[in-house]
Design a protein around this motif. Structure first.
Motif, short mmCIF file in Angstrom:
data_model
loop_
_atom_site.label_atom_id
_atom_site.label_comp_id
_atom_site.label_asym_id
_atom_site.label_seq_id
_atom_site.Cartn_x
_atom_site.Cartn_y
_atom_site.Cartn_z
N LEU A 170 0.83 -1.21 0.00
CA LEU A 170 0.00 0.00 0.00
C LEU A 170 0.86 1.26 0.00
N ARG A 171 1.95 1.24 0.80
CA ARG A 171 2.83 2.42 0.87
C ARG A 171 3.57 2.66 -0.43
N THR A 172 3.93 1.59 -1.13
CA THR A 172 4.75 1.73 -2.34
C THR A 172 3.93 1.66 -3.62
N ASN A 173 2.58 1.63 -3.48
CA ASN A 173 1.69 1.60 -4.65
C ASN A 173 2.01 0.44 -5.58
N ARG A 174 2.12 -0.74 -4.98
CA ARG A 174 2.36 -1.98 -5.74
C ARG A 174 1.21 -2.95 -5.53
N THR A 204 -4.50 -5.40 -6.72
CA THR A 204 -4.19 -4.12 -6.08
C THR A 204 -4.82 -4.06 -4.70
N PRO A 205 -4.01 -3.91 -3.64
CA PRO A 205 -4.61 -3.77 -2.30
C PRO A 205 -5.25 -2.40 -2.13
N ILE A 206 -6.44 -2.39 -1.55
CA ILE A 206 -7.17 -1.14 -1.33
C ILE A 206 -7.11 -0.73 0.14
N ALA A 207 -7.35 -1.69 1.04
CA ALA A 207 -7.33 -1.37 2.47
C ALA A 207 -7.20 -2.64 3.29
N LEU A 208 -6.53 -2.52 4.45
CA LEU A 208 -6.52 -3.58 5.46
C LEU A 208 -7.67 -3.34 6.42
N LEU A 209 -8.37 -4.40 6.78
CA LEU A 209 -9.56 -4.28 7.62
C LEU A 209 -9.49 -5.29 8.75
N PHE A 210 -10.16 -4.97 9.85
CA PHE A 210 -10.27 -5.92 10.96
C PHE A 210 -11.73 -6.01 11.35
N SER A 211 -12.29 -7.21 11.31
CA SER A 211 -13.70 -7.39 11.63
C SER A 211 -13.92 -8.81 12.13
N ALA A 248 2.97 -2.23 -10.77
CA ALA A 248 2.41 -1.06 -10.11
C ALA A 248 0.92 -1.28 -9.84
N ALA A 249 0.44 -0.71 -8.76
CA ALA A 249 -0.98 -0.84 -8.41
C ALA A 249 -1.85 -0.16 -9.47
N THR A 250 -3.00 -0.75 -9.72
CA THR A 250 -3.97 -0.14 -10.63
C THR A 250 -4.55 1.11 -9.97
N ASN A 252 -7.40 3.23 -11.19
CA ASN A 252 -8.51 3.67 -12.03
C ASN A 252 -9.64 4.23 -11.16
N ALA A 253 -10.72 4.64 -11.78
CA ALA A 253 -11.82 5.27 -11.05
C ALA A 253 -12.45 4.32 -10.04
N GLU A 254 -12.53 3.03 -10.39
CA GLU A 254 -13.16 2.07 -9.48
C GLU A 254 -12.32 1.87 -8.21
N VAL A 255 -10.99 1.82 -8.39
CA VAL A 255 -10.11 1.67 -7.23
C VAL A 255 -10.17 2.92 -6.35
N ARG A 256 -10.14 4.09 -6.97
CA ARG A 256 -10.20 5.33 -6.18
C ARG A 256 -11.51 5.45 -5.43
N GLN A 257 -12.61 5.08 -6.07
CA GLN A 257 -13.91 5.14 -5.40
C GLN A 257 -13.99 4.12 -4.27
N ALA A 258 -13.43 2.93 -4.49
CA ALA A 258 -13.44 1.90 -3.45
C ALA A 258 -12.64 2.36 -2.23
N ALA A 259 -11.47 2.97 -2.48
CA ALA A 259 -10.64 3.45 -1.38
C ALA A 259 -11.34 4.58 -0.63
N LYS A 260 -12.04 5.42 -1.35
CA LYS A 260 -12.72 6.56 -0.74
C LYS A 260 -13.90 6.12 0.12
N SER A 261 -14.58 5.06 -0.30
CA SER A 261 -15.83 4.67 0.36
C SER A 261 -15.69 3.47 1.29
N VAL A 262 -14.45 3.00 1.51
CA VAL A 262 -14.28 1.74 2.22
C VAL A 262 -14.86 1.78 3.63
#
Length: 390
Positions: A170-174, A204-211, A248-250, A252-262
């Motif tokens: 996530l830090r290195t955008n891979r 492409t990793p978007i977020a780490l979650l704990f649940s 390199a991590a993808t 695109n609009a879908e990834v950006r929206q997923a990261a924003k709304s996670v």
């Protein structure tokens, strides 16, 4: 009343075997350990008591006059060192931690014992460390209050290592590369194949979650891995051979929206299972309000009451936004008739309740469509569960 020689011997035996007291400097440090180990608000020692314990533990040469002990105690108190607050009173001296008290130690013990990410050996070691923060008497009380679970745990160090790899990606955008597995009847992991037959996932990793006591990673696959899904949640303990990819991590609009709304999406998912988002009304019986609180938190508002306030059979309606998923249906079925889906009756019925923020701009037609979809999905879920027994 001063302690007896027998009591002094018992207290001396409670001190660590590693303590030594060969000079005045060491004696000062031994006094700190004696205070920390043998005193608390309910167990006070006089200067004479402390002198008796020192004599029993180290001999007469290391048991100075009481006025010397009094001076040492004042020095320890006034120094502010060792994270201790020393109380010198007419009845004696005792100390407590400035950092953490018994109540917090109890909470930490519960957290350590409940953790699925520690082996029994790691759990026991941490508990022993926590006990050093309280007196021996408080330790005995805490041991009696907290029930230690004796089940076997697997080590979760591999989970933490995988989380570190994901965080680095996530830090290195891979992207990350990994195999995903299920445990077979033999108890061993078996790698899952994607729709293409490949077992290697490069995503492409978007977020780490704990649940629900598990770590997950949300990822995006350029080519849908299974069932046409591009955005997926994977349990970290089921991931193997994880590494940071050269790709390199993808972005695109879908990834950006997923990261924003996670964050919002995870609040609306159910046990980490996503589905079409529905605004639904639930009629809750009074004796099931804790079930709602456990799942949805304390922000719920209720309206449309039916029955006498204070009666366990009284019901009220609340409104939630949740994903349509088998996990939600499973939870709803466990609640039985204590929590049921409620069809919105009219625009006036909706507008009269305290759920404007959840409903938002949804029309009565949309709300009824959500109800019908949830009802249909729930009944189908029940039919599938029942079919195996017909």
């Amino acid at each position: 009343m001063p302690i007896t020689k027998t009591q002094a011997r018992e207290l001396a035996d409670m001190l660590s075997d590693d303590l030594s007291c060969d000079d005045a400097r060491q004696r000062l440090l031994c006094l700190v350990e004696l205070l920390r180990t043998l005193t608390d608000a309910d167990h006070v020692l006089s200067n004479a008591d402390i002198r008796a314990v020192l004599r029993e533990r180290f001999g007469s040469a290391c048991a100075p006059a009481e006025n010397t002990i009094a001076a040492d105690l004042r020095a320890i108190r006034d120094s502010g060192c060792f994270g201790l607050k020393v109380h010198i009173t007419p009845s004696g001296v005792w100390c407590e931690s400035n950092v953490i008290g018994p109540a917090k130690v109890r909470l930490l013990l519960n957290a350590v014992q409940a953790s699925r990410f520690l082996t029994m050996e790691q759990s026991a070691d941490l508990q022993e460390s926590l006990f050093t923060l309280v007196s021996r008497y408080q330790e005995e009380d805490l041991e009696g209050q907290v029930v230690v679970e004796q089940r076997t745990r697997e080590s979760y160090q591999a989970v933490f290592d995988t989380c570190d790899i994901i965080a680095r990606a996530l830090r290195t955008n891979r992207k990350i590369e990994f195999n995903y597995a299920y445990n077979g009847f033999d108890g061993k992991p078996h790698f899952l194949q994607g729709d293409s037959g490949e077992i290697l996932r490069v995503e492409t990793p978007i977020a780490l979650l704990f649940s629900e006591n598990n770590y997950y990673v949300e990822t995006y696959a350029d080519d849908a891995w299974r069932h046409g899904a591009h955005v997926m949640n994977s349990r970290v303990d089921r991931m193997y051979n994880v590494r940071v990819s050269e790709q390199a991590a993808t972005n695109n609009a879908e990834v950006r929206q997923a990261a924003k709304s996670v964050r919002q999406r995870k609040r609306e998912s159910f046990d980490m299972v996503d589905g079409p988002k529905r605004v639904v009304f639930l009629r809750v019986r009074a004796d099931h309000t804790n079930v709602m609180l456990d799942k949805f938190g304390y922000g719920l508002k209720y309206g449309q009451f039916s029955g006498q306030v204070g009666d366990v059979d009284t019901t009220a309606v609340t409104c939630v936004r949740v994903g349509e998923s088998f996990t939600f249906f499973r939870w709803l079925s466990a609640a039985g008739d204590g929590i049921v889906l409620e069809r919105p009756k009219s625009e006036m019925w909706v507008s009269a309740g305290p759920w404007k923020r959840t409903v938002g701009s949804a029309t009565i037609s949309q709300l009824r469509a959500d109800y019908n979809a949830m009802r249909k999905g729930y009944l189908a879920f029940l039919d599938r569960a029942r079919a195996a027994y017909e």
